[in-house]
Design a protein around this motif. Structure first.
Motif, PDB file in Angstrom:
ATOM      1  N   GLY A 425       0.784  -1.231   0.000  1.00 56.40           N
ATOM      2  CA  GLY A 425       0.000   0.000   0.000  1.00 56.40           C
ATOM      3  C   GLY A 425       0.812   1.275   0.000  1.00 56.40           C
ATOM      4  N   ARG A 426       2.117   1.189   0.183  1.00 52.32           N
ATOM      5  CA  ARG A 426       2.958   2.390   0.172  1.00 52.32           C
ATOM      6  C   ARG A 426       3.442   2.665  -1.248  1.00 52.32           C
ATOM      7  NH1 ARG A 426       5.421   3.727   5.009  1.00 52.32           N
ATOM      8  NH2 ARG A 426       6.205   5.539   3.873  1.00 52.32           N
ATOM      9  N   SER A 427       3.405   3.924  -1.628  1.00 50.45           N
ATOM     10  CA  SER A 427       3.875   4.309  -2.952  1.00 50.45           C
ATOM     11  C   SER A 427       5.378   4.531  -2.927  1.00 50.45           C
ATOM     12  CB  SER A 427       3.163   5.577  -3.429  1.00 50.45           C
ATOM     13  OG  SER A 427       3.575   6.699  -2.630  1.00 50.45           O
ATOM     14  N   LEU A 428       5.974   4.446  -4.108  1.00 54.78           N
ATOM     15  CA  LEU A 428       7.420   4.668  -4.196  1.00 54.78           C
ATOM     16  C   LEU A 428       7.768   6.102  -3.829  1.00 54.78           C
ATOM     17  CD1 LEU A 428      10.241   3.678  -4.971  1.00 54.78           C
ATOM     18  CD2 LEU A 428       9.739   4.313  -7.341  1.00 54.78           C
ATOM     19  N   THR A 429       6.909   7.044  -4.148  1.00 55.78           N
ATOM     20  CA  THR A 429       7.173   8.444  -3.808  1.00 55.78           C
ATOM     21  C   THR A 429       7.310   8.615  -2.303  1.00 55.78           C
ATOM     22  OG1 THR A 429       5.938   9.177  -5.758  1.00 55.78           O
ATOM     23  CG2 THR A 429       6.319  10.798  -4.016  1.00 55.78           C
ATOM     24  N   GLU A 430       6.429   7.980  -1.536  1.00 57.03           N
ATOM     25  CA  GLU A 430       6.512   8.073  -0.079  1.00 57.03           C
ATOM     26  C   GLU A 430       7.805   7.449   0.440  1.00 57.03           C
ATOM     27  OE1 GLU A 430       1.772   7.830   1.093  1.00 57.03           O
ATOM     28  OE2 GLU A 430       2.926   5.970   0.822  1.00 57.03           O
ATOM     29  N   LEU A 431       8.153   6.291  -0.097  1.00 60.74           N
ATOM     30  CA  LEU A 431       9.371   5.625   0.344  1.00 60.74           C
ATOM     31  C   LEU A 431      10.615   6.382  -0.112  1.00 60.74           C
ATOM     32  CD1 LEU A 431       8.295   1.952  -0.388  1.00 60.74           C
ATOM     33  CD2 LEU A 431       8.279   3.156   1.806  1.00 60.74           C
ATOM     34  N   TRP A 432      10.531   7.040  -1.267  1.00 64.02           N
ATOM     35  CA  TRP A 432      11.638   7.873  -1.756  1.00 64.02           C
ATOM     36  C   TRP A 432      11.907   9.005  -0.769  1.00 64.02           C
ATOM     37  CZ3 TRP A 432      14.839   6.485  -5.459  1.00 64.02           C
ATOM     38  CH2 TRP A 432      15.609   7.425  -6.133  1.00 64.02           C
ATOM     39  N   HIS A 433      10.836   9.631  -0.274  1.00 61.41           N
ATOM     40  CA  HIS A 433      10.992  10.677   0.734  1.00 61.41           C
ATOM     41  C   HIS A 433      11.516  10.096   2.048  1.00 61.41           C
ATOM     42  CE1 HIS A 433       9.563  14.290  -1.190  1.00 61.41           C
ATOM     43  NE2 HIS A 433       8.472  13.691  -1.632  1.00 61.41           N
ATOM     44  N   GLU A 434      11.069   8.896   2.384  1.00 56.97           N
ATOM     45  CA  GLU A 434      11.548   8.280   3.619  1.00 56.97           C
ATOM     46  C   GLU A 434      13.046   8.013   3.558  1.00 56.97           C
ATOM     47  OE1 GLU A 434      10.770   4.165   6.107  1.00 56.97           O
ATOM     48  OE2 GLU A 434       9.104   5.110   5.023  1.00 56.97           O
ATOM     49  N   ALA A 435      13.519   7.558   2.400  1.00 57.14           N
ATOM     50  CA  ALA A 435      14.963   7.371   2.234  1.00 57.14           C
ATOM     51  C   ALA A 435      15.693   8.702   2.337  1.00 57.14           C
ATOM     52  CB  ALA A 435      15.237   6.709   0.886  1.00 57.14           C
ATOM     53  N   ASP A 436      15.070   9.746   1.827  1.00 60.88           N
ATOM     54  CA  ASP A 436      15.666  11.075   1.928  1.00 60.88           C
ATOM     55  C   ASP A 436      15.799  11.495   3.388  1.00 60.88           C
ATOM     56  OD1 ASP A 436      16.492  13.703   1.352  1.00 60.88           O
ATOM     57  OD2 ASP A 436      14.426  14.409   1.277  1.00 60.88           O
ATOM     58  N   ARG A 437      14.783  11.208   4.177  1.00 62.93           N
ATOM     59  CA  ARG A 437      14.831  11.593   5.587  1.00 62.93           C
ATOM     60  C   ARG A 437      15.917  10.828   6.339  1.00 62.93           C
ATOM     61  NH1 ARG A 437       9.128  11.732   4.821  1.00 62.93           N
ATOM     62  NH2 ARG A 437       8.925   9.564   5.513  1.00 62.93           N
ATOM     63  N   GLN A 438      16.184   9.596   5.919  1.00 64.29           N
ATOM     64  CA  GLN A 438      17.235   8.825   6.584  1.00 64.29           C
ATOM     65  C   GLN A 438      18.617   9.427   6.349  1.00 64.29           C
ATOM     66  OE1 GLN A 438      17.392   4.587   6.106  1.00 64.29           O
ATOM     67  NE2 GLN A 438      15.165   4.334   6.148  1.00 64.29           N
ATOM     68  N   ARG A 439      18.804  10.051   5.184  1.00 57.23           N
ATOM     69  CA  ARG A 439      20.144  10.532   4.840  1.00 57.23           C
ATOM     70  C   ARG A 439      20.201  12.041   4.632  1.00 57.23           C
ATOM     71  NH1 ARG A 439      23.362   6.146   3.197  1.00 57.23           N
ATOM     72  NH2 ARG A 439      25.029   7.673   3.209  1.00 57.23           N
ATOM     73  N   THR A 440      19.266  12.771   5.169  1.00 58.84           N
ATOM     74  CA  THR A 440      19.233  14.226   4.964  1.00 58.84           C
ATOM     75  C   THR A 440      20.517  14.865   5.450  1.00 58.84           C
ATOM     76  OG1 THR A 440      16.836  14.296   5.201  1.00 58.84           O
ATOM     77  CG2 THR A 440      18.037  16.362   5.565  1.00 58.84           C
ATOM     78  N   GLY A 441      21.038  15.715   4.563  1.00 58.71           N
ATOM     79  CA  GLY A 441      22.217  16.487   4.921  1.00 58.71           C
ATOM     80  C   GLY A 441      23.520  15.768   4.683  1.00 58.71           C
ATOM     81  N   VAL A 442      23.524  14.513   4.255  1.00 58.60           N
ATOM     82  CA  VAL A 442      24.779  13.782   4.060  1.00 58.60           C
ATOM     83  C   VAL A 442      25.385  14.084   2.724  1.00 58.60           C
ATOM     84  CG1 VAL A 442      25.822  11.481   3.968  1.00 58.60           C
ATOM     85  CG2 VAL A 442      23.994  11.984   5.597  1.00 58.60           C
ATOM     86  N   GLY A 443      24.573  14.138   1.653  1.00 54.20           N
ATOM     87  CA  GLY A 443      25.102  14.379   0.317  1.00 54.20           C
ATOM     88  C   GLY A 443      23.964  14.574  -0.638  1.00 54.20           C
ATOM     89  N   ALA A 444      24.268  14.602  -1.900  1.00 54.67           N
ATOM     90  CA  ALA A 444      23.263  14.824  -2.930  1.00 54.67           C
ATOM     91  C   ALA A 444      23.572  13.965  -4.125  1.00 54.67           C
ATOM     92  CB  ALA A 444      23.220  16.289  -3.352  1.00 54.67           C
ATOM     93  N   LEU A 445      22.508  13.566  -4.767  1.00 47.45           N
ATOM     94  CA  LEU A 445      22.688  12.822  -6.010  1.00 47.45           C
ATOM     95  C   LEU A 445      23.159  13.722  -7.124  1.00 47.45           C
ATOM     96  CD1 LEU A 445      19.557  10.512  -6.184  1.00 47.45           C
ATOM     97  CD2 LEU A 445      21.909   9.822  -5.873  1.00 47.45           C
ATOM     98  N   SER A 446      22.600  14.887  -7.205  1.00 51.08           N
ATOM     99  CA  SER A 446      22.928  15.773  -8.318  1.00 51.08           C
ATOM    100  C   SER A 446      23.635  17.002  -7.796  1.00 51.08           C
ATOM    101  CB  SER A 446      21.649  16.187  -9.061  1.00 51.08           C
ATOM    102  OG  SER A 446      21.949  17.167 -10.024  1.00 51.08           O
TER     103      SER A 446
END
Length: 452
Positions: A425-446
């Protein structure tokens, strides 16, 4: 829009006139039987008028069959498919065109196109008389909730004479293919860790070789800055040489899809495997749009596109072509018979993969250890874990700390992965944001504004 070739029907000579007479309808056979019976009675009774009536009754279906047999060579058909590649759940329109290439008008035409059952019922159309040199066009829509590659055709046409005495079915040789690709979910630009960066202010640059003594020069060109002259190479080659300019380096991203049949439970559009396939397609498209060199890797070790440097879609390949190739691959991908991830690990250990995004099914202790080692060769590693326990749990339910999936997540995170469980029931967009919250401030993809 693609077009099927215009061509006459196949099997035109099979059966000859016998095939035409086999197409007699109930009315035609009744007329023929009545005519033969009347002729026999006229011969027995010596009635000349009855004989003429019998011959007329018998001749009518025979003449209709002969005329219809000749007419079937003079009708051509074509098919157009727009578009030829659609996402799951979207519709495509099929256009059919019938051309009467003779000078004589046709009788009633009944048109039927053969389609797989997953695309819906077979479309049937009744066309009125087509004048000599005329055409008729009809269309219908197809839709599938299952990805795959589906053939459309061959087109079948039933010809009837104006009296309804004979009916012939013919099949055209051309067909088209509809590709139903996984549904692609737009992803937002988020900050995820990874030393490989895309184009932008913070893009990586590479020199041919790192050291001053090892630099590879090139010949001087008009307009080159004299401050870039490499005097040692100039003395060696006897001509003015300059240092090579730093070259922008495309960032890399590998999307790893676990296709092991033992790693996923269930089947159908709502299964965990279909979610993983759709999510992989979404990430591939997202990273290509960000200017990354991307490839799709499976647990079997196969890589798509498989061209260029180490199988990545390189700078010389258009992003649209690369996306189309990988989406076509995902449209037909199925469970593998493999039991491990070692082949994928052998491919990944060959060099720096940049960003690694993986979609794993159930992992036992051995495969979890293999997956943990994959992050060592990547600039950043992001894993979505679709274990059966998490997939069967409702989004509102809290995970049990004793579940095997929780232990797998802990092992991956300790190895450097950003690991996210995927409940139903979870969308990839929600999980994408959740992964972002786990690593916020560490680096960037782009490197473009620090976002991908």
């Amino acid at each position: 829009m693609t077009h099927g070739g215009t061509a006459p029907a196949t099997g035109e000579d099979q059966g000859g006139f016998g095939a035409a007479f086999a197409g007699l309808t109930t009315r035609g056979r009744s007329f023929l039987a009545a005519g033969i019976a009347a002729a026999i009675c006229a011969f027995v009774l010596g009635q000349g008028d009855l004989l003429r009536v019998g011959l007329l009754l018998a001749a009518l279906p025979v003449v209709c069959a002969i005329v219809l047999y000749r007419t079937r060579y003079r009708v051509a058909g074509s098919r157009g498919l727009s578009p030829s590649r659609v996402p799951v759940g979207s519709e495509a329109r099929v256009h059919l065109r019938m051309d009467n290439v003779s000078r004589l008008p046709t009788g009633l035409l009944m048109l039927q196109d053969r389609v797989p059952y997953v695309l819906g019922p077979r479309p049937r159309f009744v066309l009125d008389q087509v004048e000599g040199g005329g055409r008729r066009e009809v269309s219908y829509r197809v839709r599938s909730d299952l990805r795959g590659r589906y053939p459309l055709g061959p087109l079948q046409l039933r010809l009837t004479d104006p009296f309804g005495m004979c009916e012939l079915t013919r099949a055209f040789s051309t067909y088209d293919t509809l590709t139903v690709i996984p549904r692609v979910e737009p992803l937002p630009p988020v900050r995820l860790a990874g030393e490989a960066k895309g184009y932008g202010d913070g893009r990586q640059r590479s020199v041919a070789l790192a050291g001053e003594d090892d630099v590879i020069p090139r010949g001087y060109r008009h307009g080159d800055d004299l401050r870039r002259v490499h005097w040692r190479s100039t003395a060696r080659y006897g001509e003015l040489m300059v240092r090579r300019e730093e070259q922008p380096q495309r960032a890399r991203c590998t999307v790893l899809l676990d296709t092991r049949g033992i790693a996923f439970e269930g089947a159908g559009p709502d299964s965990a495997f279909e979610w993983a396939v759709s999510a992989a397609a979404s990430v591939l498209t997202h990273m290509l749009e960000r200017g990354f060199s991307v490839r799709l890797l499976t647990d079997t070790g196969s890589s798509v596109p498989g061209e260029g440097a180490e199988g990545f879609a390189g700078a010389s390949q258009e992003s649209a072509d690369a996306a189309g190739l990988m989406l076509d691959t995902l449209a037909v991908i199925d469970h593998s018979e493999g039991v491990g991830l070692s082949r994928a690990y052998e491919v990944l250990r060959g060099g720096n993969e940049g960003l690694l995004v993986a979609f794993f099914g159930d992992l036992d202790d051995e495969q979890a250890a293999v997956a943990a080692k994959m992050s060592r060769r990547s600039g950043g590693a992001l894993a979505f874990l679709l274990d059966s326990a998490a997939w069967g749990r409702q989004p509102s339910e809290e995970p049990d700390p004793g579940e095997p999936g929780e232990e797998r997540l802990r092992l991956l995170r300790e190895a450097g992965w950003t690991a996210v469980p995927v409940p139903r029931g979870r969308s990839l967009t929600e999980l994408w944001h959740e992964a972002d919250r786990q690593r916020t401030g560490v680096g960037a993809l782009s490197g473009t504004g620090g976002r991908s």
